[in-house]
Design a protein around this motif. Structure first.
Motif, short mmCIF file in Angstrom:
data_model
loop_
_atom_site.label_atom_id
_atom_site.label_comp_id
_atom_site.label_asym_id
_atom_site.label_seq_id
_atom_site.Cartn_x
_atom_site.Cartn_y
_atom_site.Cartn_z
N SER A 27 0.83 -1.21 0.00
CA SER A 27 0.00 0.00 0.00
C SER A 27 0.85 1.25 0.00
O SER A 27 0.46 2.29 -0.56
N GLU A 28 2.03 1.19 0.63
CA GLU A 28 2.93 2.34 0.64
C GLU A 28 3.61 2.52 -0.73
O GLU A 28 3.77 3.64 -1.21
N VAL A 29 3.97 1.41 -1.34
CA VAL A 29 4.62 1.48 -2.65
C VAL A 29 3.66 2.05 -3.69
O VAL A 29 4.07 2.76 -4.61
N GLU A 30 2.37 1.77 -3.54
CA GLU A 30 1.37 2.29 -4.48
C GLU A 30 1.36 3.82 -4.51
O GLU A 30 0.94 4.42 -5.49
N LYS A 31 1.83 4.47 -3.44
CA LYS A 31 1.75 5.93 -3.34
C LYS A 31 2.92 6.64 -4.03
O LYS A 31 2.84 7.84 -4.29
N VAL A 32 4.00 5.93 -4.30
CA VAL A 32 5.20 6.62 -4.79
C VAL A 32 4.98 7.08 -6.23
O VAL A 32 4.19 6.50 -6.99
N ARG A 33 5.67 8.14 -6.58
CA ARG A 33 5.58 8.72 -7.91
C ARG A 33 7.00 8.97 -8.46
O ARG A 33 7.99 8.85 -7.75
N SER A 34 7.03 9.35 -9.73
CA SER A 34 8.32 9.58 -10.38
C SER A 34 9.17 10.59 -9.60
O SER A 34 8.66 11.61 -9.13
N MET A 57 10.12 -0.50 2.73
CA MET A 57 10.41 0.73 1.98
C MET A 57 10.33 1.93 2.91
O MET A 57 9.52 1.97 3.84
N GLU A 58 11.18 2.91 2.66
CA GLU A 58 11.13 4.19 3.36
C GLU A 58 11.23 5.31 2.34
O GLU A 58 12.08 5.27 1.45
N VAL A 59 10.33 6.27 2.43
CA VAL A 59 10.40 7.45 1.55
C VAL A 59 11.41 8.42 2.14
O VAL A 59 11.23 8.95 3.24
N LEU A 60 12.48 8.64 1.42
CA LEU A 60 13.54 9.55 1.88
C LEU A 60 13.28 10.98 1.46
O LEU A 60 13.72 11.92 2.12
N GLY A 61 12.58 11.14 0.34
CA GLY A 61 12.27 12.49 -0.14
C GLY A 61 11.17 12.41 -1.18
O GLY A 61 11.41 11.93 -2.30
N ALA A 62 9.97 12.87 -0.82
CA ALA A 62 8.87 12.88 -1.79
C ALA A 62 9.08 14.02 -2.78
O ALA A 62 9.77 15.01 -2.50
N ALA A 63 8.48 13.91 -3.96
CA ALA A 63 8.63 14.93 -5.01
C ALA A 63 7.29 15.52 -5.38
O ALA A 63 6.30 14.79 -5.50
N ASP A 64 7.26 16.83 -5.55
CA ASP A 64 6.07 17.51 -6.06
C ASP A 64 5.90 17.19 -7.54
O ASP A 64 6.73 16.50 -8.14
N GLU A 65 4.85 17.75 -8.13
CA GLU A 65 4.65 17.58 -9.57
C GLU A 65 5.86 18.15 -10.31
O GLU A 65 6.31 19.26 -10.02
N LEU A 66 6.39 17.39 -11.26
CA LEU A 66 7.66 17.73 -11.89
C LEU A 66 7.50 18.76 -13.00
O LEU A 66 6.62 18.61 -13.86
N PRO A 67 8.36 19.79 -13.04
CA PRO A 67 8.35 20.74 -14.15
C PRO A 67 8.98 20.18 -15.42
O PRO A 67 8.77 20.71 -16.51
N LEU A 68 9.77 19.13 -15.28
CA LEU A 68 10.29 18.41 -16.45
C LEU A 68 10.46 16.96 -16.07
O LEU A 68 10.73 16.62 -14.92
N ILE A 69 10.28 16.08 -17.05
CA ILE A 69 10.34 14.65 -16.81
C ILE A 69 11.78 14.17 -17.02
O ILE A 69 12.42 14.49 -18.03
N VAL A 70 12.27 13.43 -16.05
CA VAL A 70 13.65 12.92 -16.12
C VAL A 70 13.73 11.72 -17.05
O VAL A 70 14.69 11.58 -17.81
N PHE A 71 12.72 10.86 -17.02
CA PHE A 71 12.73 9.66 -17.86
C PHE A 71 12.47 10.04 -19.31
O PHE A 71 11.61 10.86 -19.63
N GLY A 72 13.23 9.45 -20.23
CA GLY A 72 13.01 9.69 -21.65
C GLY A 72 13.86 10.82 -22.19
O GLY A 72 14.71 11.38 -21.51
N ASP A 73 13.59 11.16 -23.46
CA ASP A 73 14.39 12.17 -24.16
C ASP A 73 13.56 13.38 -24.57
O ASP A 73 13.79 13.99 -25.61
#
Length: 593
Positions: A60-67, A101-117
């Motif tokens: 249930s905790e892993v379901e919450k993580v985001r990019s 699992m431990e969340v070390l640092g959650a991220a807000d909505e990203l201004p740019l996507i790291v994955f991909g080109d």
């Protein structure tokens, strides 16, 4: 177990199956396959696939993580099914089932996507540079930069050089660009300057008796930005040697740079230093229209003035009646079609010229024939003489520019590059080096007739004092640049270490003895106390890495660059100082209208 990781995200393989491991990194990508969550976990070193299903106590905790969330996971290493092995990843044979699992640092909505080109505006990339730097290409560029600097240091130490640090806060000493000034709190109304280069200091190190100096030096210049130049600061391999001549400097730095390009060039061909041609500045301008030619392109321009003098092409014929004018040809092997010729003519017009004359050769009813407006105007005999001089044949073309060379050389050089690229003549996957030598020290202002320095005023004149007693415009300096693939990588000189020659050199350019002593007092005074002959050069680290990384913009290989307006969007610099800061420095800002 360590608080954050027992392995990095590149270390796991099938030998670790069954082990319990701890990994930390960023959520690179998430995939939900029917209730089973797959996460590509990324750190600086690589990627490991981790997974979780409802049997995991932290599902249930892993379901919450985001990019781009930064997480720590504990889990069991499992072998992937053979058909699911990913050969593109070093860890592609295994995956890790998440037990904790431990969340070390959650991220807000990203201004740019790291994955991909995905492409993003430069403003977004620079404002959120810390996110941009997480991208795979940027990680590779910055890692390469660090490795290149490390390799340069080792190579210089192996050649008997020692690294010394020179001051960052110093006196203003113009090197051809504007200084960045630093106000002094202890000396109100006076200013330090950030060094444009360690030029005077490294020469003083030689006067101090140290034989071989180098430094990975930061340099600061208030310049207009270009794709291959930072507008504020850059780094260079700075070196100086005593008791050397020009060739000694070449023999020292050439194998260092060749070795760097062989080590990091990704298998691209690197010309051996013994094959690096030495081309005079004037020949480089004539043949290539540039003092930093791209020798991967085999095209050499030639002077063809005699074929147009008194010819039926009135524009060129009348032009040649003026002093100091000439006509140059740019050969274009395989460029013999009207369509291509018209395209290059349009290119010249975009560059601000009326156009470029051209001739192309094709098969005619009676054999080879010349075509184009120029061919009709000057006649078959002159056209044939041009063809033979340029070594061209059927299917080839030539383009022509005329006037005083300085008015069209730059455009001619650009046209040569475009022709080489479009006709597939420029050799790819190669680093082609050339030493540019024999730079003129002086030039004459056409309007005022006054003599001034054209290039480095501190280089030793070839011929010493005797040369300075002749025609200033004929004086060449022991100054040199190293060009590679159209970029200047290195600039240097054998220095003028004799005070009487130094005074004479500046006197010719209109600088009196008092001004020389005032502006360059430390060097001038030091040269009165047994200065050795010395010389050296500086190689641009940023441009070297830009070429190695196959990038067109220098900001792609600088960790935290400025934008085109010399602004740091991330740190909000430059910024307005606080009033108490100005008071402490005895400064007042005058508003601009």
């Amino acid at each position: 177990m360590h608080a954050y990781r027992s392995k990095t995200c590149v270390e796991l393989n099938k030998d670790h199956v069954g082990e319990t491991v701890r990994l930390s990194g960023w959520v690179h990508r998430i995939r939900d396959h029917g209730g089973i969550l797959f996460i590509d976990l990324r750190d600086h070193y690589g990627i490991t696939q981790v997974l979780c299903d409802p049997d995991s106590p932290v599902f249930s905790e892993v379901e919450k993580v985001r990019s781009e969330w930064c997480i720590r996971i504990d889990g069991t290493v499992k072998a992937r099914d053979p058909e699911l092995v990913n050969p593109k990843l070093p860890t592609g044979e295994v995956e890790v089932f998440i037990r904790d699992m431990e969340v070390l640092g959650a991220a807000d909505e990203l201004p740019l996507i790291v994955f991909g080109d995905q492409e993003y505006p430069e403003e977004t990339r620079l404002r959120y540079r810390y996110l941009d730097l997480r991208r795979e290409a940027m990680q590779k560029n910055m890692t390469m930069r660090s490795d290149v600097v490390s390799s340069i240091r080792r190579r210089m130490w192996d050649k008997g050089f020692r690294e010394f640090q020179t001051p960052i806060i110093t006196a203003s000493s113009p090197e051809g660009a504007r200084d960045f000034l630093v106000p002094s709190r202890l000396h109100p109304g006076k200013f330090y300057a950030l060094p444009q280069a360690p030029q005077q200091f490294k020469q003083l190190i030689m006067v101090s008796g140290f034989d071989k100096y180098f430094q990975i030096a930061p340099c600061f210049r208030d310049e207009d930005p270009r794709a291959d130049r930072s507008p504020t600061d850059f780094y260079q391999l700075d070196m100086e040697m005593s008791f050397v001549e020009q060739q000694d400097v070449f023999d020292t730095i050439s194998p260092v740079l060749a070795g760097i390009f062989e080590e990091f060039g990704g298998g691209r061909k690197v010309d051996a230093p013994s094959e690096w041609p030495q081309i005079s500045y004037r020949d480089a301008a004539l043949w290539y229209g540039s003092d930093k030619p791209d020798l991967r392109n085999p095209i050499k321009m030639q002077v063809v003035s005699e074929h147009f003098r008194g010819s039926g092409f009135a524009i060129f014929a009348k032009l040649l009646e003026q002093e100091g004018t000439e006509i140059r040809a740019i050969p274009a092997p395989t460029g013999g079609s009207r369509k291509f010729c018209d395209r290059m003519n349009a290119f010249a017009q975009k560059e601000g010229l009326p156009g470029m004359g051209y001739i192309f050769w094709r098969e005619g009813a009676d054999g080879m024939e010349a075509a184009g407006p120029l061919a009709k105007n000057i006649g078959p005999e002159r056209t044939e003489a041009i063809r033979q001089q340029l070594g061209l044949g059927v299917g080839d073309a030539a383009f022509f520019l005329g006037g005083k060379p300085k008015t069209f050389e730059t455009v001619a050089g650009k046209a040569r590059n475009v022709i080489g690229e479009e006709l597939g003549l420029t050799e790819k996957d190669r680093f082609a080096f050339a030493w540019i030598v024999d730079f003129p020290i002086y030039e004459k202002d056409e309007e005022s007739g006054e003599i001034d320095f054209e290039h480095n005023p501190f280089s030793m004149p070839q011929g010493g004092m005797d040369a300075l007693n002749g025609d200033p415009l004929e004086v060449k300096g022991f100054q040199y640049d190293l060009a590679c693939n159209g970029y200047e990588l290195v600039s240097g000189a054998i220095r003028n270490h004799k005070p009487e020659v130094m005074l004479k050199a500046f006197e010719i350019a209109g600088y009196g003895a008092d001004e020389v002593k005032n502006r360059f007092g430390a060097l001038f005074n030091a040269f009165h106390y047994g200065a050795p002959p010395h010389g050296g050069c500086a190689a641009g680290i940023d441009r070297i890495v830009m070429l190695l990384a196959d990038q067109q913009n220098i900001r792609e290989v600088i960790m935290f660059p400025m934008n085109q307006r010399a602004e740091d969007l991330m740190m909000n610099a430059p910024s307005e100082p606080a009033s108490d800061q100005l008071m402490e420095l005895s400064l007042r800002v005058i508003p601009q209208d």
